[in-house]
Design a protein around this motif. Structure first.
Motif, PDB file in Angstrom:
ATOM      1  N   PHE A   1       0.858  -1.182   0.000  1.00 61.18           N
ATOM      2  CA  PHE A   1       0.000   0.000   0.000  1.00 61.18           C
ATOM      3  C   PHE A   1       0.895   1.232   0.000  1.00 61.18           C
ATOM      4  N   THR A   2       0.582   2.184  -0.897  1.00 62.53           N
ATOM      5  CA  THR A   2       1.280   3.460  -0.946  1.00 62.53           C
ATOM      6  C   THR A   2       0.231   4.563  -0.913  1.00 62.53           C
ATOM      7  N   PRO A   3       0.250   5.430   0.104  1.00 60.30           N
ATOM      8  CA  PRO A   3      -0.717   6.535   0.148  1.00 60.30           C
ATOM      9  C   PRO A   3      -0.558   7.440  -1.074  1.00 60.30           C
ATOM     10  N   ALA A   4      -1.664   8.003  -1.542  1.00 62.66           N
ATOM     11  CA  ALA A   4      -1.627   8.922  -2.677  1.00 62.66           C
ATOM     12  C   ALA A   4      -0.713  10.095  -2.360  1.00 62.66           C
ATOM     13  N   GLY A   5       0.134  10.458  -3.311  1.00 63.27           N
ATOM     14  CA  GLY A   5       1.043  11.583  -3.144  1.00 63.27           C
ATOM     15  C   GLY A   5       2.239  11.291  -2.257  1.00 63.27           C
ATOM     16  N   SER A   6       2.527  10.012  -2.030  1.00 61.40           N
ATOM     17  CA  SER A   6       3.624   9.636  -1.140  1.00 61.40           C
ATOM     18  C   SER A   6       4.455   8.537  -1.782  1.00 61.40           C
ATOM     19  N   GLU A   7       5.656   8.391  -1.312  1.00 59.70           N
ATOM     20  CA  GLU A   7       6.533   7.304  -1.739  1.00 59.70           C
ATOM     21  C   GLU A   7       6.660   6.259  -0.631  1.00 59.70           C
ATOM     22  N   ASP A   8       5.952   6.453   0.477  1.00 63.32           N
ATOM     23  CA  ASP A   8       6.069   5.613   1.662  1.00 63.32           C
ATOM     24  C   ASP A   8       5.285   4.306   1.485  1.00 63.32           C
ATOM     25  N   GLU A   9       5.917   3.330   0.878  1.00 56.15           N
ATOM     26  CA  GLU A   9       5.296   2.037   0.580  1.00 56.15           C
ATOM     27  C   GLU A   9       5.343   1.132   1.813  1.00 56.15           C
ATOM     28  N   LYS A  10       4.211   0.471   2.112  1.00 58.24           N
ATOM     29  CA  LYS A  10       4.142  -0.433   3.256  1.00 58.24           C
ATOM     30  C   LYS A  10       3.618  -1.796   2.809  1.00 58.24           C
ATOM     31  N   ILE A  11       4.201  -2.860   3.342  1.00 55.52           N
ATOM     32  CA  ILE A  11       3.668  -4.200   3.110  1.00 55.52           C
ATOM     33  C   ILE A  11       2.476  -4.369   4.043  1.00 55.52           C
ATOM     34  N   ILE A  12       1.301  -4.689   3.486  1.00 59.21           N
ATOM     35  CA  ILE A  12       0.137  -4.910   4.345  1.00 59.21           C
ATOM     36  C   ILE A  12      -0.284  -6.375   4.399  1.00 59.21           C
ATOM     37  N   VAL A  13       0.143  -7.176   3.430  1.00 58.12           N
ATOM     38  CA  VAL A  13      -0.104  -8.624   3.472  1.00 58.12           C
ATOM     39  C   VAL A  13       1.148  -9.319   2.966  1.00 58.12           C
ATOM     40  N   ASP A  14       1.736 -10.176   3.797  1.00 59.50           N
ATOM     41  CA  ASP A  14       2.900 -10.966   3.398  1.00 59.50           C
ATOM     42  C   ASP A  14       2.468 -12.137   2.533  1.00 59.50           C
ATOM     43  N   ASN A  15       3.416 -12.704   1.833  1.00 57.77           N
ATOM     44  CA  ASN A  15       3.173 -13.837   0.951  1.00 57.77           C
ATOM     45  C   ASN A  15       2.432 -14.977   1.648  1.00 57.77           C
ATOM     46  N   SER A  16       2.771 -15.256   2.885  1.00 55.96           N
ATOM     47  CA  SER A  16       2.200 -16.413   3.575  1.00 55.96           C
ATOM     48  C   SER A  16       0.952 -16.085   4.391  1.00 55.96           C
ATOM     49  N   ASP A  17       0.534 -14.811   4.444  1.00 55.69           N
ATOM     50  CA  ASP A  17      -0.635 -14.423   5.239  1.00 55.69           C
ATOM     51  C   ASP A  17      -1.942 -14.796   4.560  1.00 55.69           C
ATOM     52  N   LYS A  18      -2.924 -15.125   5.374  1.00 49.80           N
ATOM     53  CA  LYS A  18      -4.293 -15.338   4.940  1.00 49.80           C
ATOM     54  C   LYS A  18      -5.117 -14.417   5.819  1.00 49.80           C
ATOM     55  N   VAL A  19      -5.748 -13.389   5.244  1.00 46.76           N
ATOM     56  CA  VAL A  19      -6.385 -12.353   6.050  1.00 46.76           C
ATOM     57  C   VAL A  19      -7.903 -12.344   5.883  1.00 46.76           C
ATOM     58  N   LEU A  20      -8.585 -12.051   6.987  1.00 44.21           N
ATOM     59  CA  LEU A  20     -10.040 -11.951   6.994  1.00 44.21           C
ATOM     60  C   LEU A  20     -10.464 -10.815   6.065  1.00 44.21           C
ATOM     61  N   THR A  21     -11.444 -11.087   5.214  1.00 38.39           N
ATOM     62  CA  THR A  21     -11.862 -10.121   4.201  1.00 38.39           C
ATOM     63  C   THR A  21     -13.373 -10.106   4.070  1.00 38.39           C
TER      64      THR A  21
END
Length: 74
Positions: free
Chosen positions: A36-56
Motif C-alpha cells: 500500500f502506498t498513500p496517494a502523493g507519497s513514496e512511503d510504501e508499506k507491506i500490508i499482506v505478506d506472501n504467507s498471510d491469509k487475512v479476513l476479508t
C-alpha cells in the motif's frame, strides 16, 4: 458487514496472495507481498505478506474488498 461503497451486505471470507500453476511454469517461484502506498507519497508499506491469509469482507455487487490485515498495529 455493510459495504462502505454501495451499502449492500458483504460476504465474509479470506484473501491470500499466491501464484498460479501456469505462472509458476512461466516465471517460477517468487515471494510476493501486497503493498500500500498513500496517494502523493513514496512511503510504501507491506500490508499482506506472501504467507498471510487475512479476513476479508467482499461485496459481490460493486467488488469492494475490506481486508483486515495482521499489520494494523504498525
Amino acid at each position: 458487514m455493510k459495504c462502505p461503497n454501495c451499502e449492500k451486505e458483504m460476504q465474509r471470507g479470506f484473501s491470500e496472495i499466491h501464484g498460479t500453476p501456469a505462472g509458476f511454469l512461466v516465471v517460477g517461484f517468487s515471494y510476493q507481498h501486497l503493498f500500500f502506498t498513500p496517494a502523493g507519497s513514496e512511503d510504501e508499506k507491506i500490508i499482506v505478506d506472501n504467507s498471510d491469509k487475512v479476513l476479508t469482507d467482499f461485496c459481490r455487487y460493486c467488488k469492494t474488498a475490506v481486508l483486515r490485515t495482521k499489520k494494523q498495529d504498525e
